[in-house]
Design a protein around this motif. Structure first.
Motif, short mmCIF file in Angstrom:
data_model
loop_
_atom_site.label_atom_id
_atom_site.label_comp_id
_atom_site.label_asym_id
_atom_site.label_seq_id
_atom_site.Cartn_x
_atom_site.Cartn_y
_atom_site.Cartn_z
N ILE A 241 0.82 -1.22 0.00
CA ILE A 241 0.00 0.00 0.00
C ILE A 241 0.85 1.26 0.00
O ILE A 241 0.52 2.24 -0.65
N TRP A 242 1.99 1.25 0.70
CA TRP A 242 2.78 2.49 0.76
C TRP A 242 3.39 2.84 -0.60
O TRP A 242 3.64 4.00 -0.87
N MET B 69 0.21 4.23 -2.65
CA MET B 69 -0.15 5.59 -2.22
C MET B 69 0.66 6.66 -2.95
O MET B 69 0.15 7.74 -3.22
N PRO C 265 -2.19 8.97 -4.97
CA PRO C 265 -2.48 9.56 -3.65
C PRO C 265 -3.97 9.74 -3.39
O PRO C 265 -4.38 9.83 -2.23
N GLU C 266 -4.79 9.77 -4.44
CA GLU C 266 -6.23 9.96 -4.25
C GLU C 266 -6.97 8.64 -4.13
O GLU C 266 -8.20 8.61 -4.05
N GLY C 267 -6.25 7.54 -4.15
CA GLY C 267 -6.88 6.22 -4.11
C GLY C 267 -7.64 5.99 -2.81
O GLY C 267 -7.22 6.44 -1.75
N ILE C 268 -8.75 5.25 -2.91
CA ILE C 268 -9.55 4.92 -1.73
C ILE C 268 -9.34 3.44 -1.45
O ILE C 268 -9.52 2.61 -2.34
N TYR C 269 -8.97 3.12 -0.21
CA TYR C 269 -8.63 1.73 0.12
C TYR C 269 -9.73 1.07 0.95
O TYR C 269 -10.26 1.67 1.87
#
Ligand code: MG
Lengths: 140, 413
Positions: free
Chosen positions: B63-64, B67, B71-75
């Motif tokens: 995930i890091w 990201m 950066p706008e991704g929704i997890y």
């Protein structure tokens, strides 16, 4: 509402949908709360030390709330409506909102704090944060 | 192929970014936004939307790293129980639409495509795609061709939301010329290198290569692919899985324990999981073996042969109980448990009243049917044995409804 609270600068777009971002790291941190059936945008925490007696953070442990600390200084429970949360750069989905408290400072200005609990294992791995917001009727 | 005026071919249907699409079915807010589904306790992206893929996020990426790229991704936390519910709905629709359907993985099916006079395969592909979208809400891509391998190449190349049939030699040639040979399932790494030494880098190169050479380079399994991409179907649609010698369920106990009540609860959970597996493969267990691993590094085994092979909860639990007694070491802390079904046999041959009074059998079978139907509809473990109440934490978190290896044919995260 957007004009009244000067929220224009907090407007963003994601996937064609507009959203208002309330970030604690903002120079004037604000947060929306539901209080008595009304949506209000209030000061979030006391990170800028406007109050001399409120804690200089934007959150509080659920255990502290339960011990009565906040009730003793006139706080009430509120709900913070949210569709997304952002912790250490990770955006995650929130279905309903977050538990919060609203407390007057020494000048009578309403200040909100987010209620937190220790992170679940999943949340801790995802965000590397040891605490997570207390979500309303949701477990992640 | 023509039979009674009908033409047949082979289809491949594959959901587009399935886990993300499944989340969108119940949460329209996620539509059009970059979404990543996290596995491995939140550490890595196991599925990403096309918006996220477009920014370079890969499946399996931590995930890091994701990201930084997005950066706008929704997890979102993975929920295999929900994905399985939608998967079964898709399978039901597929079975309505075709006489032969293979459940290839949680979101992929091979099927026999049939059209009558005046119909086209392209039209069939479109109507299947639209029907799944309409009834399940999941976008899928459908490819139809003369063989499995071609059908899968077509659907992979037509994603997302594609529907395409290619059945003529010229169309196949155009398709194959554009695709690197590594697009074929089963050709990667060393096999691809071996081919590349002979200048075989596209699917068309492989199709035009000498069959004996392909066999020499890739053995008989490679030759089968050669036939397949030349439009000769040599790989059948498997409506059922190949027979297994044994089936097993189990794994880590999460928190190690020496409490016999908890061990019994785990045993019941594993019996229920094992029964799902037996029923899926349509076999009955002739023998049960239970292995318990202890913190000290020791392990103990308990086993029981059944009077008759069975896939029934009451019968298997009666056999599993003495296995646990045998494998249990008082005071020792257990860390893992595996329950193994052996001597597998076709079910339903076991109607000897001598071993199993008919009224008891009918009642138990009725209970099993109701349990299976409710769990199939509502989600796994919605109805389960009360003995598992000793494991509240395991069942309270919906994410535990699936131990990862319960999801057939998917990578383990
Ligand atoms: Mg897929």
């Amino acid at each position: 509402m957007i004009g009244r609270h000067g929220l224009e600068r907090r407007l963003h777009e994601r996937g064609g949908e507009r959203e208002v971002r309330f970030l604690y790291r903002d120079r004037r941190p604000r947060i929306p709360v539901w209080r008595d059936g009304r949506l209000q945008v209030v000061r979030w925490g006391n990170g800028r030390r406007q109050s001399r007696f409120l804690p200089a953070t934007g959150w509080t442990w659920q255990a502290t709330v339960e011990q009565g600390y906040w009730r003793n200084i006139g706080a009430v429970r509120v709900e913070i409506p949210a569709t997304l949360g952002c912790d250490r750069g990770v955006w995650f989905r929130i279905r309903q909102g977050i538990r919060g408290i609203l407390v007057p400072d020494e000048r009578g200005i309403a200040v909100a704090y987010m209620v937190c609990v220790p992170s679940t294992h999943y949340y801790q791995v995802m965000t590397r944060s040891p605490r997570m917001p207390l979500l309303i009727d949701e477990h992640i | 192929m023509s039979k009674e005026g009908r033409e047949t071919a082979i289809g491949h249907l594959d959901a587009d970014c399935f886990y993300v699409s499944a989340e969108r079915v119940r949460d329209a807010f996620l539509n059009d936004k970059p979404v990543g589904v996290l596995g491995n306790q939140g550490a890595c992206v196991i599925a990403k939307s096309y918006e996220m893929k477009g920014l370079g996020v890969k499946t399996g990426e931590p995930i890091w790293e994701a990201m930084v790229k997005c950066p706008e991704g929704i997890y979102i936390k993975r929920d295999f129980r929900w994905y399985e519910v939608l998967s079964r709905m898709m399978l039901d629709l597929m079975r309505d639409a075709s006489r032969r359907v293979e459940y290839y993985s949680i979101d992929e099916f091979f099927f026999r495509a049939e059209v009558g006079r005046g119909e086209t395969f392209e039209g069939l592909a479109r109507s299947l795609r639209d029907r799944i979208q309409e009834c399940v809400g999941v976008p899928v891509t459908v490819g139809i061709a003369r063989s499995r391998t071609l059908a899968k190449l077509i659907s992979d190349a037509s994603k997302p939301h594609g529907a395409r049939a290619v059945l003529d030699a010229a169309g196949e040639e155009r398709l194959l010329a554009d695709l690197p040979v590594t697009e074929i399932t089963g050709i990667a790494g060393r096999r691809a290198e071996r081919l590349s030494a002979w200048g075989i880098t596209t699917c068309l190169h492989l199709a035009r290569a000498d069959r004996a050479l392909v066999r020499r380079l890739l053995t008989a399994s490679g030759e089968a692919l050669w036939w397949e991409i030349n439009g000769d179907p040599v790989q059948a649609i498997n409506c059922r899985r190949p027979a297994h010698k044994t089936l097993s369920r189990g794994g880590s106990l999460g928190e190690a324990t020496d409490d016999p009540t908890l061990l019994y609860a785990w045993l019941v959970r594993n019996v229920e999981r094992l029964i799902e597996e037996l029923r899926y493969h349509r076999v009955a267990a002739g023998r049960l073996k239970l292995v318990v691993l202890y913190k000290t590094g020791h392990s103990a085994v308990g086993q029981r042969t059944l009077a008759l092979p069975s896939d029934r909860f009451d019968v298997l639990l009666d056999a599993a109980r003495p296995c646990l007694r045998q494998a249990w070491a008082r005071g020792a802390t257990a860390t893992h448990m595996h329950l193994i079904a052996e001597d597998l046999a076709p079910p339903g041959q076991a109607a000897l009243a001598y071993f199993d009074p008919p009224d008891r059998r009918l009642r138990a079978e009725a209970v099993a049917r109701v349990k299976e139907r409710i769990n199939g509809k509502v989600g796994r473990f919605a109805v389960r044995s009360a003995a598992t109440l000793y494991l509240p934490a395991i069942y309270a978190d919906a994410a535990n409804a699936y131990d990862i290896c319960d999801v057939r044919d998917k990578m383990c995260f």
